[in-house]
Design a protein around this motif. Structure first.
Motif, short mmCIF file in Angstrom:
data_model
loop_
_atom_site.label_atom_id
_atom_site.label_comp_id
_atom_site.label_asym_id
_atom_site.label_seq_id
_atom_site.Cartn_x
_atom_site.Cartn_y
_atom_site.Cartn_z
N ASP B 1 0.85 -1.18 0.00
CA ASP B 1 0.00 0.00 0.00
C ASP B 1 0.88 1.23 0.00
N GLY B 2 0.97 1.88 -1.16
CA GLY B 2 1.89 3.00 -1.29
C GLY B 2 1.35 4.25 -0.64
N GLY B 3 2.28 5.08 -0.17
CA GLY B 3 1.83 6.34 0.40
C GLY B 3 2.92 7.03 1.18
N ILE B 4 2.49 8.05 1.92
CA ILE B 4 3.41 8.83 2.75
C ILE B 4 3.04 8.61 4.20
N THR B 5 4.02 8.29 5.00
CA THR B 5 3.81 8.05 6.42
C THR B 5 4.53 9.10 7.23
N GLN B 6 3.77 9.80 8.06
CA GLN B 6 4.36 10.77 8.97
C GLN B 6 4.24 10.27 10.40
N SER B 7 5.30 10.47 11.16
CA SER B 7 5.24 10.09 12.58
C SER B 7 6.07 11.05 13.40
N PRO B 8 5.69 11.26 14.65
CA PRO B 8 4.46 10.76 15.26
C PRO B 8 3.25 11.58 14.84
N LYS B 9 2.08 11.20 15.28
CA LYS B 9 0.88 11.98 15.00
C LYS B 9 0.85 13.23 15.87
N TYR B 10 1.25 13.09 17.11
CA TYR B 10 1.29 14.20 18.05
C TYR B 10 2.67 14.27 18.67
N LEU B 11 3.16 15.47 18.86
CA LEU B 11 4.49 15.66 19.41
C LEU B 11 4.47 16.89 20.30
N PHE B 12 5.15 16.77 21.43
CA PHE B 12 5.22 17.88 22.36
C PHE B 12 6.68 18.30 22.52
N ARG B 13 6.89 19.58 22.54
CA ARG B 13 8.25 20.11 22.65
C ARG B 13 8.38 20.97 23.87
N LYS B 14 9.49 20.77 24.58
CA LYS B 14 9.79 21.64 25.71
C LYS B 14 10.58 22.84 25.20
N GLU B 15 10.60 23.89 25.97
CA GLU B 15 11.37 25.07 25.62
C GLU B 15 12.84 24.70 25.42
N GLY B 16 13.43 25.20 24.36
CA GLY B 16 14.85 24.97 24.12
C GLY B 16 15.18 23.61 23.53
N GLN B 17 14.18 22.85 23.19
CA GLN B 17 14.41 21.49 22.71
C GLN B 17 14.26 21.44 21.19
N ASN B 18 15.09 20.64 20.55
CA ASN B 18 14.89 20.33 19.14
C ASN B 18 14.05 19.07 19.03
N VAL B 19 13.16 19.03 18.07
CA VAL B 19 12.39 17.81 17.82
C VAL B 19 12.41 17.51 16.33
N THR B 20 12.33 16.21 16.01
CA THR B 20 12.38 15.79 14.61
C THR B 20 11.11 15.07 14.22
N LEU B 21 10.53 15.51 13.10
CA LEU B 21 9.34 14.90 12.55
C LEU B 21 9.75 14.00 11.38
N SER B 22 9.19 12.82 11.37
CA SER B 22 9.56 11.85 10.35
C SER B 22 8.59 11.88 9.18
N CYS B 23 9.12 11.70 7.97
CA CYS B 23 8.32 11.57 6.77
C CYS B 23 8.97 10.51 5.88
N GLU B 24 8.22 9.47 5.60
CA GLU B 24 8.71 8.38 4.75
C GLU B 24 7.71 8.14 3.63
N GLN B 25 8.22 7.90 2.40
CA GLN B 25 7.33 7.59 1.29
C GLN B 25 7.85 6.38 0.52
N ASN B 26 6.91 5.57 0.06
CA ASN B 26 7.27 4.40 -0.74
C ASN B 26 6.67 4.51 -2.14
N LEU B 27 6.53 5.75 -2.59
CA LEU B 27 5.96 6.01 -3.90
C LEU B 27 7.02 6.15 -4.98
N ASN B 28 8.29 6.07 -4.55
CA ASN B 28 9.42 6.27 -5.47
C ASN B 28 9.42 7.68 -6.07
N HIS B 29 8.91 8.64 -5.29
CA HIS B 29 8.89 10.03 -5.75
C HIS B 29 10.23 10.70 -5.52
N ASP B 30 10.61 11.54 -6.48
CA ASP B 30 11.86 12.28 -6.35
C ASP B 30 11.73 13.46 -5.39
#
Lengths: 108, 114
Positions: B1-30
């Motif tokens: 099942d091709g598509g784009i997956t983002q994780s997490p759905k919800y994310l909380f950040r504290k002051e001064g913190q870096n956070v990383t949002l994930s994005c993965e696709q299996n559509l073979n898009h450039d």
């Protein structure tokens, strides 16, 4: 500069009434125009695009180059049409430009 | 099942913190894109990548960073320099950059400040 405007933030209509979501754009070339829809708790998805000239879920959109508009229309609104609608444009070598969106609420 | 997956759905950040949002696709898009969605402002482009190991700033890149080490992955880091990070973040892709193809979107990540 490229710009897409959607003058209505919120549009409420009764079920069975006609609906028109307005979209105007400013662009010097000949962009391709799209309507995207985001139903509650679902991802943003393509509704229709100008080049296809299709009717999707009863919606149509006509490109009026003279008025630089791409309004979305449906003759009889259904409750399941309630969603957020975004008009967008793109041209070769450019990125998408999205409008601010219009929330359509279809009342029973 | 091709598509784009983002994780997490919800994310909380504290002051001064870096956070990383994930994005993965299996559509073979450039091409891949990150948008920020705020009420009444539509989608604003943060960063985009036309091909692996290449990325460009969008309209509101300040306070964000990205990488594109693999074709399938385009993570977004929200740094402590982003003073107003609370928003809904959308990842998208197209088969290739510069064409007229519609974008495919993920489900989004909602980021909030603790």
């Amino acid at each position: 500069a490229q710009r897409v405007t959607q003058p209505e933030k919120l549009l409420s209509v009764f079920k069975g009434a006609p609906v028109e979501l307005k979209c105007n754009y400013s662009y010097s070339g000949s962009p391709e125009l799209f309507w995207y829809v985001q139903y509650s708790r679902q991802r943003l998805q393509l509704l229709l695009r100008h080049i296809s000239r299709e009717s999707i879920k009863g919606f149509t959109a006509d490109l009026n180059k003279g008025e630089t508009s791409f309004h979305l229309k449906k003759p009889f609104a259904q409750e399941e049409d309630s969603a957020m609608y975004y008009c967008a444009l793109i041209n070769y070598g450019q990125n998408f430009v999205f409008g601010p969106g219009t929330r359509l609420s279809v009342l029973p | 099942d091709g598509g784009i997956t983002q994780s997490p759905k919800y994310l909380f950040r504290k002051e001064g913190q870096n956070v990383t949002l994930s994005c993965e696709q299996n559509l073979n898009h450039d091409a891949m894109y990150w948008y920020r969605q705020d009420p009444g402002q539509g989608l604003r482009l943060i960063y985009y990548s036309q091909i692996v190991n290449d990325f460009q700033k969008g309209d509101i890149a300040e306070g964000y960073s990205v990488s594109r080490e693999k074709k399938e992955s385009f993570p977004l880091t929200v740094t402590s320099a982003q003073k107003n990070p609370t928003a809904f973040y959308l990842c998208a892709s197209t088969p290739r950059a510069g064409g007229l193809q519609p974008q495919h979107f993920g489900d989004g990540t909602r980021l909030s400040i603790l």
